[in-house]
Design an enzyme around this catalytic site. Sequence first.
Site, PDB file in Angstrom:
ATOM      1  N   GLY A  95       0.971  -1.315  -0.183  1.00  0.00           N
ATOM      2  CA  GLY A  95      -0.041   0.024  -0.026  1.00  0.00           C
ATOM      3  C   GLY A  95       0.777   1.284   0.005  1.00  0.00           C
ATOM      4  N   ASP A 135      -4.610   1.603  10.763  1.00  0.00           N
ATOM      5  CA  ASP A 135      -6.009   1.384  10.980  1.00  0.00           C
ATOM      6  C   ASP A 135      -6.182   0.987  12.536  1.00  0.00           C
ATOM      7  OD1 ASP A 135      -8.714   0.452  11.223  1.00  0.00           O
ATOM      8  OD2 ASP A 135      -8.532  -0.617   9.300  1.00  0.00           O
ATOM      9  N   GLY A 161      -3.593  -0.557  13.709  1.00  0.00           N
ATOM     10  CA  GLY A 161      -2.094  -0.403  14.519  1.00  0.00           C
ATOM     11  C   GLY A 161      -1.505  -1.769  14.617  1.00  0.00           C
ATOM     12  N   THR A 182      -0.483  -3.978  12.232  1.00  0.00           N
ATOM     13  CA  THR A 182       0.582  -3.870  11.409  1.00  0.00           C
ATOM     14  C   THR A 182       1.882  -3.160  11.883  1.00  0.00           C
ATOM     15  OG1 THR A 182      -0.759  -3.975   9.485  1.00  0.00           O
ATOM     16  CG2 THR A 182       1.414  -3.512   8.981  1.00  0.00           C
ATOM     17  N   LEU A 183       1.510  -1.974  12.549  1.00  0.00           N
ATOM     18  CA  LEU A 183       2.525  -1.215  13.038  1.00  0.00           C
ATOM     19  C   LEU A 183       3.339  -1.867  14.076  1.00  0.00           C
ATOM     20  CD1 LEU A 183       3.703   1.695  12.291  1.00  0.00           C
ATOM     21  CD2 LEU A 183       1.891   2.361  13.971  1.00  0.00           C
ATOM     22  N   ASP A 200      -5.905  -0.447  -1.650  1.00  0.00           N
ATOM     23  CA  ASP A 200      -6.975  -1.226  -2.707  1.00  0.00           C
ATOM     24  C   ASP A 200      -8.088  -2.005  -2.071  1.00  0.00           C
ATOM     25  OD1 ASP A 200      -5.465  -3.222  -0.784  1.00  0.00           O
ATOM     26  OD2 ASP A 200      -6.073  -4.685  -2.160  1.00  0.00           O
ATOM     27  N   ARG A 259      -5.376   0.794  -6.621  1.00  0.00           N
ATOM     28  CA  ARG A 259      -4.056   1.498  -6.200  1.00  0.00           C
ATOM     29  C   ARG A 259      -3.429   2.242  -7.122  1.00  0.00           C
ATOM     30  NH1 ARG A 259      -2.415  -2.106  -2.128  1.00  0.00           N
ATOM     31  NH2 ARG A 259      -2.600  -4.209  -2.472  1.00  0.00           N
TER      32      ARG A 259
END
Length: 178
Positions: free
Chosen positions: A48, A106, A108, A110-111, A162, A168
């Site tokens: 992304g 969003d 978090g 992933t972060l 996406d 994208r």
Amino acid sequence: MKEIHILDKKFREYLTEKVIQQRIEELALQMNKELAGKEVVFLGILNGAFLFAADLFRRIEFPARISFVKLASYQGTSSSGSIKELIGWNEDIKDKAIVVIEDIVDTGNTLERIIGELVIRKAAEVRIASLLYKPLAYTKNIPLDYIGFEIPNDFVVGFGLDYDGFGRNLPSVYTLIN
Ligand code: IMP
């Protein structure tokens, strides 16, 4: 306002290309002030963040490296909660200042996963840059340093983001209508 269809869904233009590019310029100016002189590695999170990373990095005026890692946690329009493996680490980040480049924060999850990995790999300092941030969905305490836009808890596509693999390439960000 422009409306588009992607697969079975309808979206309305929410952040125009001009507004996005102006904001990226501001973020780059701030980084050029705050980070010059440090040994910085920008770390883009694929897929992304590729457009945001490119448009941001080309405005960085001090010598810096960029690298990309990949993980995916999303299917369709709602977070699956499950996070896949992190792949593509080929940059030595030990003792470097890392700027994580995300498309959107969003929940978090992933972060948090990425930060954990950066701690294991002994980064000297970590800053977070995200084009978009959904404060109402965020469940972590990790501070976000460079935010493009705070947005409501709605599904968005475009500028790297996406819906089921599509959208994208759109230069603006669009929000789901139905
Ligand atoms: P988190 O782990 O819940 O913070 O989600 C982060 C990832 O989920 C992002 O990097 C995106 O790939 C994806 N994501 C979250 N919200 C959206 C959205 O509104 N549209 C498209 N992808 C999203």
